[in-house]
Motif scaffolding. Structure first.
Motif, PDB file in Angstrom:
ATOM      1  N   UNK A  13      18.929  29.804  13.854  1.00  0.00           N
ATOM      2  CA  UNK A  13      17.719  29.510  14.613  1.00  0.00           C
ATOM      3  C   UNK A  13      17.640  30.429  15.824  1.00  0.00           C
ATOM      4  N   UNK A  14      16.541  31.155  15.921  1.00  0.00           N
ATOM      5  CA  UNK A  14      16.389  32.143  16.994  1.00  0.00           C
ATOM      6  C   UNK A  14      15.488  31.655  18.122  1.00  0.00           C
ATOM      7  N   UNK A  15      14.529  30.801  17.799  1.00  0.00           N
ATOM      8  CA  UNK A  15      13.584  30.378  18.832  1.00  0.00           C
ATOM      9  C   UNK A  15      13.039  28.992  18.487  1.00  0.00           C
ATOM     10  N   UNK A  16      12.909  28.143  19.514  1.00  0.00           N
ATOM     11  CA  UNK A  16      12.398  26.783  19.338  1.00  0.00           C
ATOM     12  C   UNK A  16      11.174  26.590  20.225  1.00  0.00           C
ATOM     13  N   UNK A  17      10.078  26.115  19.624  1.00  0.00           N
ATOM     14  CA  UNK A  17       8.846  25.854  20.367  1.00  0.00           C
ATOM     15  C   UNK A  17       8.561  24.353  20.311  1.00  0.00           C
ATOM     16  N   UNK A  18       8.963  23.601  21.348  1.00  0.00           N
ATOM     17  CA  UNK A  18       8.797  22.141  21.333  1.00  0.00           C
ATOM     18  C   UNK A  18       7.347  21.691  21.406  1.00  0.00           C
ATOM     19  N   UNK A  19       6.458  22.565  21.846  1.00  0.00           N
ATOM     20  CA  UNK A  19       5.044  22.205  21.948  1.00  0.00           C
ATOM     21  C   UNK A  19       4.385  22.158  20.575  1.00  0.00           C
ATOM     22  N   UNK A  20       4.736  23.142  19.735  1.00  0.00           N
ATOM     23  CA  UNK A  20       4.127  23.239  18.409  1.00  0.00           C
ATOM     24  C   UNK A  20       5.059  22.796  17.281  1.00  0.00           C
ATOM     25  N   UNK A  21       6.267  22.349  17.653  1.00  0.00           N
ATOM     26  CA  UNK A  21       7.261  21.895  16.677  1.00  0.00           C
ATOM     27  C   UNK A  21       7.605  22.980  15.655  1.00  0.00           C
ATOM     28  N   UNK A  22       7.852  24.177  16.158  1.00  0.00           N
ATOM     29  CA  UNK A  22       8.201  25.288  15.273  1.00  0.00           C
ATOM     30  C   UNK A  22       9.556  25.879  15.667  1.00  0.00           C
TER      31      UNK A  22
END
Length: 214
Positions: A13-22
């Motif tokens: 996992x390289x990047x987590x976007x908690x706003x868009x759940x991606x």
């Protein structure tokens, strides 16, 4: 008949976007897996067309219920000699999906692992004692031989991606998973035979008692 193959791949996992759940995930590179096999990065290039039409993210390769689709790949492709994807989890949807929600929790913590289901289209076996087959780079083939590689996939079709449970050492769980399947398979074969054996032993016991009474 084309066989569907499942592999727990070297994912990161390289990047987590908690706003868009991606999450951005390196799904697969050319690392030698525990089966002593390699999936060439280029092998995915032609085999993503159908998947992109229906880019599902499943829970643990489970196809038996609609709720087992916990997300989708919003993007997927080969870049920097690896298969990379952006997965969107179905969180805060109109209909709650607990499996998707928990999958997101794990992914957001960076402890998710992923597996690919694919069909082999082309590849070659690596013989430790033979020279490279015609059309195969000799130096690359020698490297495969040194690494103990058994098979190299050069063309595959991606069918689905799954979020799976794998501990820090994926080989351990995969070993256990494979052995579990083998044990269950043997049990399924053995149970009818055991039932017959128990019936025969029971009959022998009854016969013995009757004989002794006589």
């Amino acid at each position: 008949m084309e066989e569907m193959i499942r592999r727990v791949v070297k994912s990161e996992i390289k990047n987590v976007d908690p706003k868009n759940f991606t999450v951005d995930v390196v799904m697969s590179d050319e690392t030698v897996d525990r089966y002593k096999e390699v999936i060439k990065a280029s092998a995915w290039k032609k085999g993503l067309v159908n998947f992109k039409e229906h880019p599902i993210l499943l829970s643990s390769h489970n196809y038996h219920g609609l709720m087992n689709q916990i997300g989708e790949a919003s993007t997927i492709g080969v870049k920097d000699n690896a298969l990379k994807a952006k997965f969107k989890y179905y969180v805060n949807e109109e209909v709650p999906n607990p499996e998707a929600a928990w999958g997101w929790v794990l992914a957001s913590k960076g402890i998710a692992a992923y597996s690919v289901g694919f069909i082999r289209k082309a590849g070659f076996y690596v013989d430790p004692d033979e020279e490279a087959p015609k059309g195969i780079d000799e130096d690359e083939y020698k490297e495969y031989q040194k690494a103990g590689v058994r098979y190299v996939y050069t063309d595959v079709e991606l069918l689905e991606c799954s979020h799976v449970l794998v501990p820090a050492n994926p080989a351990c769980l995969q070993n256990g998973f494979d052995q579990g399947n083998v044990v269950r398979s043997l049990e399924e074969q053995a149970y009818p035979m055991l039932a017959e054996l128990e019936a025969e032993l029971k009959n022998l016991s009854i016969t013995k008692e009757v004989t002794q009474e006589s």
